[in-house]
Scaffold this motif. Structure first.
Motif, PDB file in Angstrom:
ATOM      1  N   GLU A 204       1.109  -0.754  -0.193  1.00 34.99           N
ATOM      2  CA  GLU A 204      -0.276   0.239   0.116  1.00 34.99           C
ATOM      3  C   GLU A 204       1.394   1.195  -0.104  1.00 34.99           C
ATOM      4  OE1 GLU A 204      -2.402   2.500   2.564  1.00 34.99           O
ATOM      5  OE2 GLU A 204      -1.389   1.654   3.617  1.00 34.99           O
ATOM      6  N   THR A 205       1.841   1.480   0.426  1.00 35.69           N
ATOM      7  CA  THR A 205       3.123   2.417   0.615  1.00 35.69           C
ATOM      8  C   THR A 205       4.176   2.394  -0.880  1.00 35.69           C
ATOM      9  OG1 THR A 205       3.597   2.112   2.497  1.00 35.69           O
ATOM     10  CG2 THR A 205       4.702   3.147   1.566  1.00 35.69           C
ATOM     11  N   ILE A 206       4.144   1.778  -1.547  1.00 39.39           N
ATOM     12  CA  ILE A 206       4.784   1.888  -2.656  1.00 39.39           C
ATOM     13  C   ILE A 206       3.168   1.901  -3.413  1.00 39.39           C
ATOM     14  CG2 ILE A 206       5.558   0.217  -4.821  1.00 39.39           C
ATOM     15  CD1 ILE A 206       6.222  -1.673  -2.309  1.00 39.39           C
ATOM     16  N   ALA A 207       1.974   1.746  -3.445  1.00 37.34           N
ATOM     17  CA  ALA A 207       1.073   2.167  -4.392  1.00 37.34           C
ATOM     18  C   ALA A 207       0.865   3.808  -3.529  1.00 37.34           C
ATOM     19  CB  ALA A 207       0.055   1.615  -4.168  1.00 37.34           C
ATOM     20  N   ARG A 208       0.572   3.423  -2.827  1.00 43.99           N
ATOM     21  CA  ARG A 208       0.366   5.137  -2.755  1.00 43.99           C
ATOM     22  C   ARG A 208       1.366   6.745  -2.835  1.00 43.99           C
ATOM     23  NH1 ARG A 208      -3.257   7.368   1.756  1.00 43.99           N
ATOM     24  NH2 ARG A 208      -3.052   5.285   1.646  1.00 43.99           N
ATOM     25  N   TRP A 209       2.522   6.085  -2.897  1.00 45.61           N
ATOM     26  CA  TRP A 209       3.344   6.860  -3.300  1.00 45.61           C
ATOM     27  C   TRP A 209       4.183   6.630  -4.982  1.00 45.61           C
ATOM     28  CZ3 TRP A 209       2.807  11.191  -1.015  1.00 45.61           C
ATOM     29  CH2 TRP A 209       2.748  10.940   0.655  1.00 45.61           C
ATOM     30  N   SER A 210       3.062   5.740  -5.792  1.00 47.74           N
ATOM     31  CA  SER A 210       3.625   5.655  -6.894  1.00 47.74           C
ATOM     32  C   SER A 210       3.202   7.057  -8.004  1.00 47.74           C
ATOM     33  CB  SER A 210       3.146   4.695  -7.841  1.00 47.74           C
ATOM     34  OG  SER A 210       1.674   4.386  -7.756  1.00 47.74           O
ATOM     35  N   PRO A 211       3.456   7.294  -8.949  1.00 41.09           N
ATOM     36  CA  PRO A 211       2.785   8.100  -9.989  1.00 41.09           C
ATOM     37  C   PRO A 211       1.208   8.114  -9.643  1.00 41.09           C
ATOM     38  CG  PRO A 211       4.202   7.534 -11.303  1.00 41.09           C
ATOM     39  CD  PRO A 211       4.575   6.712  -9.799  1.00 41.09           C
ATOM     40  N   GLY A 212       0.396   6.934 -10.062  1.00 41.72           N
ATOM     41  CA  GLY A 212      -0.776   6.795  -9.997  1.00 41.72           C
ATOM     42  C   GLY A 212      -1.568   7.618  -8.506  1.00 41.72           C
ATOM     43  N   GLY A 213      -1.188   6.684  -7.271  1.00 38.14           N
ATOM     44  CA  GLY A 213      -1.094   6.338  -6.418  1.00 38.14           C
ATOM     45  C   GLY A 213      -0.610   7.564  -5.839  1.00 38.14           C
ATOM     46  N   ALA A 214       0.044   8.744  -5.762  1.00 32.66           N
ATOM     47  CA  ALA A 214      -0.276  10.461  -5.524  1.00 32.66           C
ATOM     48  C   ALA A 214      -1.108  12.063  -6.204  1.00 32.66           C
ATOM     49  CB  ALA A 214       1.567  10.532  -6.145  1.00 32.66           C
ATOM     50  N   VAL A 215      -1.787  10.968  -7.320  1.00 31.80           N
ATOM     51  CA  VAL A 215      -2.524  11.661  -8.533  1.00 31.80           C
ATOM     52  C   VAL A 215      -3.928  11.130  -7.894  1.00 31.80           C
ATOM     53  CG1 VAL A 215      -4.054  11.750 -10.624  1.00 31.80           C
ATOM     54  CG2 VAL A 215      -1.203  11.890 -10.257  1.00 31.80           C
ATOM     55  N   ALA A 216      -4.531   9.968  -7.419  1.00 35.33           N
ATOM     56  CA  ALA A 216      -5.623   9.345  -6.909  1.00 35.33           C
ATOM     57  C   ALA A 216      -5.578  10.087  -4.946  1.00 35.33           C
ATOM     58  CB  ALA A 216      -6.119   7.999  -6.991  1.00 35.33           C
ATOM     59  N   THR A 217      -4.677  10.102  -4.406  1.00 39.36           N
ATOM     60  CA  THR A 217      -4.644  10.470  -3.742  1.00 39.36           C
ATOM     61  C   THR A 217      -4.913  12.410  -3.806  1.00 39.36           C
ATOM     62  OG1 THR A 217      -2.813   9.366  -2.030  1.00 39.36           O
ATOM     63  CG2 THR A 217      -3.094  11.155  -1.332  1.00 39.36           C
ATOM     64  N   LEU A 218      -4.359  12.801  -4.421  1.00 46.89           N
ATOM     65  CA  LEU A 218      -4.509  14.230  -4.570  1.00 46.89           C
ATOM     66  C   LEU A 218      -6.189  14.971  -5.392  1.00 46.89           C
ATOM     67  CD1 LEU A 218      -3.455  16.889  -5.178  1.00 46.89           C
ATOM     68  CD2 LEU A 218      -2.742  16.806  -7.029  1.00 46.89           C
ATOM     69  N   LEU A 219      -7.135  13.888  -5.991  1.00 50.28           N
ATOM     70  CA  LEU A 219      -7.930  13.873  -6.548  1.00 50.28           C
ATOM     71  C   LEU A 219      -8.761  14.229  -5.747  1.00 50.28           C
ATOM     72  CD1 LEU A 219      -7.750  12.412  -9.968  1.00 50.28           C
ATOM     73  CD2 LEU A 219      -8.257  14.707  -9.984  1.00 50.28           C
ATOM     74  N   SER A 220      -8.817  12.505  -5.028  1.00 47.21           N
ATOM     75  CA  SER A 220      -9.983  12.469  -3.683  1.00 47.21           C
ATOM     76  C   SER A 220      -9.908  13.459  -2.563  1.00 47.21           C
ATOM     77  CB  SER A 220      -9.694  11.106  -3.009  1.00 47.21           C
ATOM     78  OG  SER A 220      -8.016  10.942  -2.210  1.00 47.21           O
ATOM     79  N   GLY A 221      -9.075  13.976  -2.560  1.00 47.63           N
ATOM     80  CA  GLY A 221      -8.466  15.111  -1.488  1.00 47.63           C
ATOM     81  C   GLY A 221      -9.090  16.439  -2.044  1.00 47.63           C
ATOM     82  N   ALA A 222      -9.192  16.654  -3.446  1.00 44.87           N
ATOM     83  CA  ALA A 222      -9.856  17.805  -3.894  1.00 44.87           C
ATOM     84  C   ALA A 222     -11.374  17.729  -3.657  1.00 44.87           C
ATOM     85  CB  ALA A 222      -8.938  17.782  -5.706  1.00 44.87           C
ATOM     86  N   MET A 223     -12.018  16.088  -3.883  1.00 44.67           N
ATOM     87  CA  MET A 223     -13.056  15.632  -4.210  1.00 44.67           C
ATOM     88  C   MET A 223     -14.138  16.074  -2.525  1.00 44.67           C
ATOM     89  SD  MET A 223     -14.013  13.532  -6.794  1.00 44.67           S
ATOM     90  CE  MET A 223     -13.005  11.910  -6.881  1.00 44.67           C
TER      91      MET A 223
END
Length: 259
Positions: A204-223
């Protein structure tokens, strides 16, 4: 004696005029390929529906995260598969070489291409938001929708950077398409499990800081601006770093022809 007619004055093209002409041409090409553009909307919608009906949907992060993952998939699809294929094809056909002998500065040629891709991503995002309201009952206020769309534009820099790096390092159209597909799958797969511990906390840590994970975290935070946290800011910073690194590689080694 009759006076000689004066030659008409020739005005050099302005930068704004050049950009309008390039944008118009690139947008026309994109719209003429409307079927392919519409097909790029299908995978994020399918992912959104699949996540909403999954038995372990709560373990993947919940409705907001599901929408963010669908958006991440759509952005990556347009940037890594669509943009790279278009640039590699036009380079091989000599389109860029012909454009470079026009008065258009080289940077305007690429800015126009990137702007059209971002417009496609925004159109895809609107479709996903409409579907999310129906499938996931995710409805945001107007200001939050605007913030989310702004983050879509920002997040596009990450995957467009990846795409630019691919066409910068690889000349062959077939190879670009093959490597694009191979790189697309792990980027999206890692993003999918960025908010899930199904495969353990290390994954999960690796996935969260991958490019796709970082973008998903950013978009979910924006919503959900009220839940914007330190993790969201770190995802923002990671996205900036990914965009700079990948775009830097793509710009440094990009060649305008295959020769």
């Amino acid at each position: 004696m009759s006076s000689q007619p004066s030659a008409p004055s020739i005005h050099p093209p302005t930068l704004s005029g050049i950009l309008r002409a390039l944008l118009g041409a690139d947008l026309t090409v994109q719209l003429r390929n409307g079927r392919a553009m519409v097909l790029t909307f299908f995978p994020p919608l399918a992912v959104l529906y699949g996540l909403s009906t999954a038995k372990r949907r709560a373990q993947l992060g919940g409705p907001i995260v599901n929408v963010a993952l669908a958006l991440t998939l759509g952005i990556a699809l347009i940037a890594i598969l669509g943009y790279t294929a278009s640039v590699a094809r036009d380079r091989e056909l000599g389109v860029f070489q012909r454009l470079r002998v026009t008065p258009a500065p080289t940077w305007t040629i690429m800015v126009s291409r990137l702007a059209v891709q971002i417009l496609s991503m925004l159109a895809m995002s609107v479709v996903v938001f409409v579907a999310a309201a129906v499938v996931e009952n995710v409805r945001l206020d107007p200001a939050t929708y605007l913030l989310a769309l702004a983050m879509v534009i920002f997040s596009s820099a990450v995957f467009l950077g990846v795409g630019q790096a691919l066409v910068g390092l690889i000349k062959s159209v077939d190879t670009v398409n093959a490597v694009g597909r191979l790189s697309f799958l792990p980027l999206v797969a890692l993003g999918l499990f960025a908010h899930s511990t199904i495969f353990g906390t290390t994954f999960e840590t690796i996935a969260r800081w991958s490019p796709g994970g970082a973008v998903a975290t950013l978009l979910s935070g924006a919503m959900q601006p009220a839940a914007w946290s330190a993790d969201t800011w770190w995802a923002f910073l990671a996205s900036v770093l990914y965009a700079i690194v990948f775009a830097g590689i793509g710009i440094r080694w990009f060649q305008w022809s295959t020769r």
